[in-house]
Design a protein around this motif. Structure first.
Motif, short mmCIF file in Angstrom:
data_model
loop_
_atom_site.label_atom_id
_atom_site.label_comp_id
_atom_site.label_asym_id
_atom_site.label_seq_id
_atom_site.Cartn_x
_atom_site.Cartn_y
_atom_site.Cartn_z
N ARG A 70 4.47 79.44 25.58
CA ARG A 70 5.54 78.65 24.95
C ARG A 70 6.88 79.17 25.44
N PHE A 71 7.69 78.29 25.92
CA PHE A 71 9.01 78.65 26.44
C PHE A 71 10.10 78.15 25.49
N GLU A 72 10.05 78.59 24.28
CA GLU A 72 11.01 78.14 23.26
C GLU A 72 12.06 79.20 23.01
#
Length: 79
Positions: free
Chosen positions: A77-79
């Motif tokens: 996840r690239f949040e």
């Protein structure tokens, strides 16, 4: 792949290479490639696979009966 032409090769040398190739079950060209490769490959050179196999033996070998974790990997996840 490069191509090499050898000029003025004595008949005796060519004949000897042909005989050597026949003895090893190779063509004359394959025998010359083998001779050249052996001439430029350093003696005692350890290949990567041989090195890794040696390390594995030092560590006690490989247990192929280890059960594999089959849990699916979580996506990043690239949040």
């Amino acid at each position: 792949m490069p191509v090499i032409t050898v000029r003025n090769l004595p008949d005796e040398v060519h004949r000897a290479i042909r005989v050597r190739a026949a003895t090893h079950g190779r063509s004359t060209e394959a025998e010359i490639r083998f001779i050249l490769e052996a001439a430029v490959t350093p003696e005692g050179r350890v290949k990567l696979g041989t090195l890794l196999a040696g390390i594995g033996r030092e560590l006690g070998g490989i247990d192929l009966k280890i059960s594999r974790d089959k849990t699916p990997a979580e996506p990043l996840r690239f949040e």
